[in-house]
Design an enzyme around this catalytic site. Structure first.
Site, PDB file in Angstrom:
ATOM      1  CG  ASP A  33      -1.441   1.077   1.173  1.00  0.00           C
ATOM      2  OD1 ASP A  33      -2.356   1.670   0.543  1.00  0.00           O
ATOM      3  OD2 ASP A  33      -1.700   1.759   2.866  1.00  0.00           O
ATOM      4  CG  ASP A  35      -1.828   8.011   0.041  1.00  0.00           C
ATOM      5  OD1 ASP A  35      -1.008   8.992   0.555  1.00  0.00           O
ATOM      6  OD2 ASP A  35      -2.244   7.421  -1.303  1.00  0.00           O
ATOM      7  CG  ASP A 213      -2.087   2.234   5.919  1.00  0.00           C
ATOM      8  OD1 ASP A 213      -2.544   2.427   4.977  1.00  0.00           O
ATOM      9  OD2 ASP A 213      -2.367   3.855   6.981  1.00  0.00           O
TER      10      ASP A 213
END
Length: 268
Positions: A33, A35, A213
């Site tokens: 991922d 961001d 996240d």
């Protein structure tokens, strides 16, 4: 260590240290991922930046895995390329709506239809609820960022719910994230994108190693056992992961160490 070990599962072998947990790079597909995982979160999506050394690490891992490294993001492929310019990496964009198998721009495919323009206009009007709400039009989806207007969260979701109630047959779903409400076509997720990616070379047959996240990454966490893969979360202990990193800085340091080690710890 920045990578925190989870409570031992009720099996004979507990979670080992990262260097023994990660298989050799020859056998691994690295899925990341962006961001909040590779890059630190910023007040607005346009303010993120690539720290020194990260692009070099990603290029090195891409080479060491024979191309089996991909970015898995809610951002569009075009947006991903702008952030990492001049580099281009294999990627899944738009929560599974787009996929690119190679970093040279070839083999890109859009897997989701464009959102209905009238629906998009109605959803875009929600941004008028507060000056701090930022509108992001991805073509196939629309995101309402409220990091600068956290007080508007409830009003945003209520407004989206009213529109959905007025259009019950619209093939859309609401995807909540960190200070963002995204409305996207139903049937496409990061998990569906990863499943499709893993059917293609050079990813096919490799063991995926995914780091994410946000809530939007949980669908990928959930499918890692299907590929004998491993998942790690960032900033929190998500359900079903092998461990977690405290912050993106820790992820970047881990990836740099992984490249230096060559992922050889798990090879006899």
């Amino acid at each position: 260590m920045p990578l925190r070990k989870e409570s031992p599962p009720a099996v004979a072998d507990a979670v080992p240290l990262p260097r023994t947990l990660v298989p050799h790079l020859d056998d691994t597909a690295i899925l990341l991922d962006i961001d909040g995982t590779l890059l630190d979160l910023m007040p607005t999506p346009r303010e993120v930046w690539v720290p020194p050394g990260l692009a070099e690490t990603l290029r090195g891992l891409l080479s060491r895995t024979s191309g089996a490294l991909a970015l898995v993001s809610g951002r569009s492929l075009n947006d991903i390329d702008l952030i990492f310019a001049p580099d281009q990496f294999p990627a899944i964009g738009g929560h599974g709506a787009e996929m690119r198998l190679r970093g040279d721009g070839d083999s890109a495919a859009t897997r989701a239809p464009q959102m209905d323009q009238e629906l998009k206009r109605r959803l875009a009007a929600i941004a008028r609820l507060s000056p701090g709400i930022l509108l992001e039009d991805k073509g196939y989806s629309l995101a309402l960022h409220y990091r600068l207007a956290p007080h508007a969260e409830q009003a945003i979701y209520e407004a989206v719910s009213l529109i959905r109630a007025d259009l019950p047959d619209a093939p859309i779903e609401v995807l909540p994230g960190k200070c963002v409400c995204e409305i996207k076509p139903a049937g496409f997720t990061k998990a569906s994108g990863v499943r499709a990616l893993m059917t293609h070379q050079p990813f096919r047959g490799r063991r995926p190693f995914f780091i994410g996240d946000d809530v939007t990454d949980e669908s990928v966490f959930a499918i890692m056992p299907d590929f004998d893969g491993l998942a790690f979360s960032v900033g929190r202990r998500a359900q079903g992961v092998a461990g977690h990193f405290d912050a993106p800085q820790d992820v970047r340091e881990f990836l740099a160490r992984l490249l230096d080690d060559g992922g050889s710890a798990a090879k006899p």
